[in-house]
Structures are given as C-alpha cells and as structure tokens.
Design an enzyme around this catalytic site. Structure first.
Site, PDB file in Angstrom:
ATOM      1  N   LYS A  60      -3.700  -6.736 -12.343  1.00 38.84           N
ATOM      2  CA  LYS A  60      -4.533  -7.150 -11.212  1.00 38.84           C
ATOM      3  C   LYS A  60      -5.867  -7.809 -11.546  1.00 38.84           C
ATOM      4  O   LYS A  60      -6.487  -8.424 -10.678  1.00 38.84           O
ATOM      5  CB  LYS A  60      -4.840  -5.918 -10.337  1.00 38.84           C
ATOM      6  CG  LYS A  60      -3.645  -5.395  -9.591  1.00 38.84           C
ATOM      7  CD  LYS A  60      -3.193  -6.410  -8.566  1.00 38.84           C
ATOM      8  CE  LYS A  60      -1.816  -6.105  -8.039  1.00 38.84           C
ATOM      9  NZ  LYS A  60      -1.066  -7.288  -7.690  1.00 38.84           N
ATOM     10  N   TYR A 106       2.073  -5.120  -5.823  1.00 38.66           N
ATOM     11  CA  TYR A 106       2.264  -5.892  -7.061  1.00 38.66           C
ATOM     12  C   TYR A 106       2.271  -7.395  -6.768  1.00 38.66           C
ATOM     13  O   TYR A 106       1.620  -8.187  -7.467  1.00 38.66           O
ATOM     14  CB  TYR A 106       3.570  -5.474  -7.746  1.00 38.66           C
ATOM     15  CG  TYR A 106       3.654  -5.934  -9.179  1.00 38.66           C
ATOM     16  CD1 TYR A 106       3.114  -5.171 -10.208  1.00 38.66           C
ATOM     17  CD2 TYR A 106       4.253  -7.155  -9.509  1.00 38.66           C
ATOM     18  CE1 TYR A 106       3.160  -5.591 -11.529  1.00 38.66           C
ATOM     19  CE2 TYR A 106       4.306  -7.597 -10.823  1.00 38.66           C
ATOM     20  CZ  TYR A 106       3.766  -6.810 -11.828  1.00 38.66           C
ATOM     21  OH  TYR A 106       3.812  -7.240 -13.126  1.00 38.66           O
ATOM     22  N   PRO A 120      -4.937  -2.407 -16.915  1.00 35.67           N
ATOM     23  CA  PRO A 120      -4.031  -3.545 -16.746  1.00 35.67           C
ATOM     24  C   PRO A 120      -2.632  -3.207 -16.217  1.00 35.67           C
ATOM     25  O   PRO A 120      -1.824  -4.110 -15.984  1.00 35.67           O
ATOM     26  CB  PRO A 120      -3.935  -4.132 -18.167  1.00 35.67           C
ATOM     27  CG  PRO A 120      -4.376  -3.057 -19.084  1.00 35.67           C
ATOM     28  CD  PRO A 120      -5.292  -2.175 -18.324  1.00 35.67           C
ATOM     29  N   HIS A 177       8.890 -14.896 -11.171  1.00 41.50           N
ATOM     30  CA  HIS A 177       9.660 -13.644 -11.255  1.00 41.50           C
ATOM     31  C   HIS A 177       9.825 -13.028  -9.872  1.00 41.50           C
ATOM     32  O   HIS A 177       8.840 -12.740  -9.201  1.00 41.50           O
ATOM     33  CB  HIS A 177       8.944 -12.642 -12.169  1.00 41.50           C
ATOM     34  CG  HIS A 177       9.114 -12.940 -13.625  1.00 41.50           C
ATOM     35  ND1 HIS A 177       8.949 -11.995 -14.604  1.00 41.50           N
ATOM     36  CD2 HIS A 177       9.452 -14.080 -14.264  1.00 41.50           C
ATOM     37  CE1 HIS A 177       9.176 -12.538 -15.790  1.00 41.50           C
ATOM     38  NE2 HIS A 177       9.472 -13.812 -15.605  1.00 41.50           N
ATOM     39  N   TYR A 230       8.370  -2.067 -17.277  1.00 43.20           N
ATOM     40  CA  TYR A 230       7.325  -1.044 -17.402  1.00 43.20           C
ATOM     41  C   TYR A 230       8.049   0.257 -17.740  1.00 43.20           C
ATOM     42  O   TYR A 230       8.804   0.776 -16.905  1.00 43.20           O
ATOM     43  CB  TYR A 230       6.564  -0.871 -16.084  1.00 43.20           C
ATOM     44  CG  TYR A 230       5.650  -2.034 -15.736  1.00 43.20           C
ATOM     45  CD1 TYR A 230       6.137  -3.197 -15.140  1.00 43.20           C
ATOM     46  CD2 TYR A 230       4.279  -1.949 -15.988  1.00 43.20           C
ATOM     47  CE1 TYR A 230       5.291  -4.248 -14.819  1.00 43.20           C
ATOM     48  CE2 TYR A 230       3.421  -2.999 -15.668  1.00 43.20           C
ATOM     49  CZ  TYR A 230       3.933  -4.141 -15.083  1.00 43.20           C
ATOM     50  OH  TYR A 230       3.091  -5.182 -14.766  1.00 43.20           O
TER      51      TYR A 230
HETATM   52  P1  RFL Z   1     -13.778 -12.806 -18.266  1.00 41.79           P
HETATM   53  O1  RFL Z   1     -12.436 -13.410 -18.399  1.00 41.79           O
HETATM   54  O2  RFL Z   1     -14.123 -11.654 -19.137  1.00 41.79           O
HETATM   55  O3  RFL Z   1     -14.829 -13.970 -18.438  1.00 41.79           O
HETATM   56  C1  RFL Z   1     -16.205 -13.732 -18.603  1.00 41.79           C
HETATM   57  C2  RFL Z   1     -16.773 -14.875 -19.413  1.00 41.79           C
HETATM   58  O4  RFL Z   1     -18.165 -14.691 -19.544  1.00 41.79           O
HETATM   59  C3  RFL Z   1     -18.541 -14.971 -20.886  1.00 41.79           C
HETATM   60  N1  RFL Z   1     -19.808 -14.279 -21.162  1.00 41.79           N
HETATM   61  C4  RFL Z   1     -21.007 -14.893 -21.098  1.00 41.79           C
HETATM   62  N2  RFL Z   1     -21.336 -16.156 -20.792  1.00 41.79           N
HETATM   63  C5  RFL Z   1     -22.651 -16.470 -20.805  1.00 41.79           C
HETATM   64  N3  RFL Z   1     -23.623 -15.587 -21.119  1.00 41.79           N
HETATM   65  C6  RFL Z   1     -23.331 -14.311 -21.430  1.00 41.79           C
HETATM   66  N4  RFL Z   1     -24.296 -13.446 -21.731  1.00 41.79           N
HETATM   67  C7  RFL Z   1     -21.970 -13.911 -21.422  1.00 41.79           C
HETATM   68  N5  RFL Z   1     -21.320 -12.749 -21.656  1.00 41.79           N
HETATM   69  C8  RFL Z   1     -20.019 -12.990 -21.486  1.00 41.79           C
HETATM   70  C9  RFL Z   1     -17.370 -14.485 -21.697  1.00 41.79           C
HETATM   71  O5  RFL Z   1     -17.332 -15.104 -22.992  1.00 41.79           O
HETATM   72  C10 RFL Z   1     -16.210 -14.915 -20.829  1.00 41.79           C
HETATM   73  O6  RFL Z   1     -15.760 -16.213 -21.134  1.00 41.79           O
HETATM   74  O7  RFL Z   1     -14.036 -12.301 -16.763  1.00 41.79           O
HETATM   75  P2  RFL Z   1     -13.487 -12.893 -15.348  1.00 41.79           P
HETATM   76  O8  RFL Z   1     -13.664 -14.369 -15.286  1.00 41.79           O
HETATM   77  O9  RFL Z   1     -14.074 -12.015 -14.334  1.00 41.79           O
HETATM   78  O10 RFL Z   1     -11.908 -12.672 -15.417  1.00 41.79           O
HETATM   79  C11 RFL Z   1     -11.360 -11.381 -15.447  1.00 41.79           C
HETATM   80  C12 RFL Z   1     -10.070 -11.381 -16.258  1.00 41.79           C
HETATM   81  O11 RFL Z   1     -10.303 -11.975 -17.517  1.00 41.79           O
HETATM   82  C13 RFL Z   1      -9.518  -9.971 -16.459  1.00 41.79           C
HETATM   83  O12 RFL Z   1      -9.674  -9.201 -15.290  1.00 41.79           O
HETATM   84  C14 RFL Z   1      -8.026  -9.991 -16.821  1.00 41.79           C
HETATM   85  O13 RFL Z   1      -7.817 -10.546 -18.082  1.00 41.79           O
HETATM   86  C15 RFL Z   1      -7.463  -8.587 -16.789  1.00 41.79           C
HETATM   87  N6  RFL Z   1      -6.065  -8.526 -17.189  1.00 41.79           N
HETATM   88  C16 RFL Z   1      -5.044  -8.882 -16.321  1.00 41.79           C
HETATM   89  N7  RFL Z   1      -5.324  -9.398 -15.114  1.00 41.79           N
HETATM   90  C17 RFL Z   1      -4.320  -9.834 -14.293  1.00 41.79           C
HETATM   91  O14 RFL Z   1      -4.611 -10.297 -13.189  1.00 41.79           O
HETATM   92  N8  RFL Z   1      -2.997  -9.788 -14.655  1.00 41.79           N
HETATM   93  C18 RFL Z   1      -2.636  -9.284 -15.860  1.00 41.79           C
HETATM   94  O15 RFL Z   1      -1.440  -9.321 -16.198  1.00 41.79           O
HETATM   95  C19 RFL Z   1      -3.672  -8.772 -16.732  1.00 41.79           C
HETATM   96  N9  RFL Z   1      -3.378  -8.278 -17.956  1.00 41.79           N
HETATM   97  C20 RFL Z   1      -5.743  -8.090 -18.473  1.00 41.79           C
HETATM   98  C21 RFL Z   1      -4.380  -7.964 -18.828  1.00 41.79           C
HETATM   99  C22 RFL Z   1      -6.737  -7.816 -19.409  1.00 41.79           C
HETATM  100  C23 RFL Z   1      -6.380  -7.406 -20.666  1.00 41.79           C
HETATM  101  N10 RFL Z   1      -7.421  -7.212 -21.590  1.00 41.79           N
HETATM  102  C24 RFL Z   1      -7.428  -7.792 -22.861  1.00 41.79           C
HETATM  103  C25 RFL Z   1      -8.677  -6.670 -21.128  1.00 41.79           C
HETATM  104  C26 RFL Z   1      -4.020  -7.509 -20.076  1.00 41.79           C
HETATM  105  C27 RFL Z   1      -5.017  -7.195 -20.984  1.00 41.79           C
HETATM  106  C28 RFL Z   1      -4.579  -6.670 -22.319  1.00 41.79           C
HETATM  107  C1  PHB Z   2       0.827  -9.514 -19.649  1.00 41.45           C
HETATM  108  O1  PHB Z   2       1.822 -10.255 -19.687  1.00 41.45           O
HETATM  109  O2  PHB Z   2      -0.138  -9.674 -20.416  1.00 41.45           O
HETATM  110  C2  PHB Z   2       0.779  -8.379 -18.702  1.00 41.45           C
HETATM  111  C3  PHB Z   2       1.781  -8.249 -17.773  1.00 41.45           C
HETATM  112  C4  PHB Z   2       1.745  -7.179 -16.872  1.00 41.45           C
HETATM  113  C5  PHB Z   2       0.704  -6.275 -16.928  1.00 41.45           C
HETATM  114  C6  PHB Z   2      -0.308  -6.423 -17.870  1.00 41.45           C
HETATM  115  C7  PHB Z   2      -0.269  -7.481 -18.766  1.00 41.45           C
HETATM  116  O3  PHB Z   2       0.690  -5.227 -16.071  1.00 41.45           O
END
Ligand code: RFL
Ligand code: PHB
Length: 402
Positions: free
Chosen positions: A303, A391, A299, A79, A207
C-alpha cells in the site's frame, strides 16, 4: 564574506523526488502551477532503487489519465487475483470476480523513471544531488527551501512547500514536535527482499504463512522474480548467502501439490524494517506532508506507494483551488481528507501483517487462531471480498476532501 545564495521563486517547492514528490509536480504542471523538486540522490539512484511493485487499480488509472500509462500498459503485468498459502496449500483470491477491479504489477522505479522523463520535458524542474537541504519560515506565507549543490548555495522561496521526503526526511522533523501527534507500531521482524533472474514460478503473487515465517513471491517481469522472507528485524543481508535464501524460500513456499521454486542468480538483496506510523496533522503552516514523510505501512498490503499517490492527488486539488481563488479552506481540508483513507489502509496493512507473519511470542492458541483466520478468509466470500476490495484499493476520493 558569506556567499550570497542563488535565489529563485516558485509557487510550490517540493522536497523529495520519490513517487509522491514527482507525481505532485506532474499533477501541478497539468493544472498550470509551477513547482521545483529538490532531491538529495542522483537520477540514476532513483531510477534503480527497487521498492514497491503493486499498483492499485486507481493508481494505475491516475497514471494513465495523466499521460503516464504507455509503458505501464505495455510492460506492466495486470493481475486479476493473488494466492494466500498456508498448511501446504494455495488458495486463490479472485480480485476481479470479487470487486470488478484488478491490480498492476509494475515496479516503483519504473513509475519513477516515467515521472522523471515527463517532468524534465518542462526544463530543469528536478534538482538532483542536492546537499544540506533545509526548510525555513514554514509558519509564514513565504516559506523557503535552502540547499547547496556543486559548491553553490540556493534558496527557493515558495507559496507552499510539499514535504515528500520520505520517512527519514527533514520536513516532518522541521515541525515543532509539540505540534504533532505520532502513532507508531514497530514489528519484531523485517523482510529480506531479493531480486532474482528467474521467471516467476507463479503467474500471480503468493503470500505464504509458514511455521518458519512469512514468504512472498512477487515479480517484476516475465524474466525477473521479486521474493521476500520474514527475517529478524536487525538481520544483515550479508548473513544470507544465496543458498540460505533459496533453502528458506523453498521450505516456506513448498506445497503438497509439488510446487517448488527453481533457484537462479540473485541480483540484489536488502533488509527492510517493518512499521506502522502516522503523523497528525499533515500540515504545519505552509508545509504540507505527503507519502512516507507522513505515514508508513508494513509492506504486506502493498500500500505505501498507493497511499502516496492518494495524498498528492488530494494535495494537488487543494493547491489548485488555492491558486485559483485563494481558497484556504481547501488547504485546511487536505490532511483530514487524506487521514480518513490512511487509517483504513493502516488497518488493512496491520491486519494482513498479523495474519501472515510468525510472532515470536505467539502461543499455540495464537497460531491456531491465525490459521483459522486464513481458513475463514479463503473460504468465506464475504471475508475474501473484504481482503479483495482493500487490496485492489479503496476509493481515493471519499467526497469530503478539498
Ligand atoms: P520515498 O519513495 O521514500 O521518496 C522520498 C524521496 O525524498 C528524498 N529525500 C530528500 N530529498 C531532499 N532533501 C532531503 N533531506 C531528503 N531526504 C530524503 C529521498 O532520497 C527520496 O527520493 O517516499 P514517497 O515518495 O512518499 O513514496 C513512498 C513509497 O516509496 C513507499 O511507500 C513504497 O515503496 C512502499 N512499498 C510499497 N508500496 C506499494 O504501494 N506497493 C508495494 O508493493 C510496496 N512494496 C514498499 C514495498 C516498500 C519497501 N521498502 C523497501 C521500504 C516493498 C518494500 C520492500
Ligand atoms: C513487490 O513486488 O515488491 C511487493 C509485492 C507485494 C507486496 C509487497 C511488495 O505486498
């Protein structure tokens, strides 16, 4: 008689097989450093967990340069811009023209699938479905990870433990509280996220700031849309039947040029709380924290996963120096080098969040100020560039790290 644990030794023990833990293990393997990843969930669960969707330019480059780019480049959607929408009109921010960089829309679970496949080529380095995970002796030079699986107890002694177990994990909680300073802001709303089987109604993300609350149109593929709605922080997805979701999305994304969403089957829905959080320092003895275990961003700036990638890149380099020549200074420099970037990204994620969401206690003045800010961002090249460079991603390497 108590059962003796099954004992192993490895250079780096990693807790958590999210993007942070898996990529760290991959980068270490490329540097000839052995690691084992301990994870509580199953492989299938990790490969289906819908989360982030936007990879910064540099995140995509890291994946590509370390041999993980093939599927991302084939199936991901590059994008060059995004839309900010308010007062019934959409305004394009041209990331490419303003910064020379773009972003890649490619689901986090796809990145995780690619990483798991790559790591398992080296044998059983990821231990899925573990229970009772604990870290011990983290303030000694022989820290250990304990866990049980299939009724057997296991102990992995390491030189370092990487705490990559997310916000609710056990690693940060194993550090004495008096050794940590926690910075936190909890927002008075959440996001209801839905995955829908409809072609994205826009080629690029929208957004939208609306009087009813924020909405986001994103996507996973040419057939699948990812949509979000601002909702109360304690909302229950069960209280949002599909019709209510489509009605709310339609109202918040409608435009005076006639743009409308066409409803379709909803495949998944869930509510996410929104917070900003940083834990300092990111290290205690031989335990190093990375990703969501150390910090959370709302989110809105897309990031979270990108920050996790930035952290483990720096951590892998620090560990590489340590194992090559016993460089303790590289280990000490890890956290401070990451925190500089983390705080800048915190600022950006907070700024996007406050500009685009409806806050219940907003006065009419606050609302007009918010609209003036959006008006400024989309009409000033300087302001649009500020948004675009954050971004598309600030440089991961400030030149002051290990
Ligand atoms: P994770 O992905 O939470 O992974 C942690 C892992 O540890 C496991 N765990 C354990 N394992 C062993 N022993 C234990 N006691 C444990 N406790 C937990 C878990 O099962 C899991 O597998 O952390 P990590 O690796 O630091 O990654 C971070 C990302 O997952 C997170 O920051 C992103 O998903 C945030 N996020 C977004 N980030 C972006 O860069 N771009 C995006 O567009 C974006 N959109 C989002 C998001 C997060 C969202 N949610 C659901 C929180 C959109 C949403 C809706
Ligand atoms: C997504 O596609 O899940 C998404 C995209 C942009 C954001 C957060 C989540 O800022």
């Amino acid at each position: 008689m108590t059962q003796q644990p099954h004992r192993e030794r490895v250079q780096v023990g990693i807790v958590g097989a999210g993007p942070a833990g898996l990529l760290l293990s991959h980068l270490l393997a490329l540097a000839g450093i052995e690691s084992i990843v301990v994870e509580t969930k199953s492989r299938a669960h990790l490969e289906q967990r819908i989360r982030a969707g936007v990879l910064e330019h540099e995140t995509a480059t890291v994946l590509r340069e370390t041999g993980l780019g093939a599927r991302m480049d084939g199936e991901g959607l590059a994008h060059d811009g995004l839309f900010l929408q308010f007062a019934g009109a959409a305004h394009r921010i041209d990331l490419k023209a303003l910064t020379g960089r773009n972003v890649m829309v490619y689901g986090q679970h796809e990145v995780v699938k690619d990483l798991i496949a790559a790591r398992l080529e080296d044998g059983e380095v990821i231990r899925f479905d573990c229970a009772d995970v604990a870290v011990r002796d983290i303030d000694t030079d022989h820290p250990a990870i304990h866990y049980s699986r299939d009724g057997a107890m296991h102990e992995i002694t390491c030189d370092f433990i990487a705490g990559c177990d997310g916000f609710h994990g056990i690693c940060r909680a194993s550090i004495p509280p008096e050794a940590l300073t926690l910075y936190e802001r909890v927002y008075p709303f959440g996001w209801l996220g839905v995955l829908a089987r409809i072609p994205p109604a826009s080629q690029e993300l929208i957004y939208a700031a609306h009087d009813d609350g924020f909405a986001l149109l994103s996507m996973r593929s040419p057939q699948i849309s990812r949509l979000y709605l601002q909702c109360p922080p304690d909302a229950d997805a069960a209280d949002w039947p599909d019709e209510r979701i489509w009605e709310a999305l339609d109202a918040r994304l409608a435009r005076s040029d006639g743009f409308r969403l066409t409803p379709g089957p909803i495949l998944q829905k869930s509510v996410t709380a929104m917070r900003s959080f940083v834990c300092e320092p990111m290290r205690f003895g031989r335990l190093l924290l990375a990703g969501d275990a150390a910090h959370i961003v709302p989110p809105t700036g897309a990031k979270g996963m990108n920050l996790a990638v930035g952290d483990v890149r720096v951590m892998a380099r620090a560990l590489e120096r340590y194992f090559a020549r016993g460089d303790e200074e590289a280990i000490a420099a890890y956290g401070p080098a990451c925190l500089r970037r983390i705080w800048r990204v915190q600022r950006f994620s907070w700024w996007m969040t406050q500009m685009l969401h409806r806050f219940e206690d907003d006065s009419p003045f606050d609302r007009r100020r918010q609209l003036a800010e959006l008006d400024y961002v989309v009409n000033s090249r300087a302001a649009a560039t500020t948004l675009a460079e954050n971004y598309a991603g600030l440089p991961m390497d400030w030149g002051d790290g290990p």
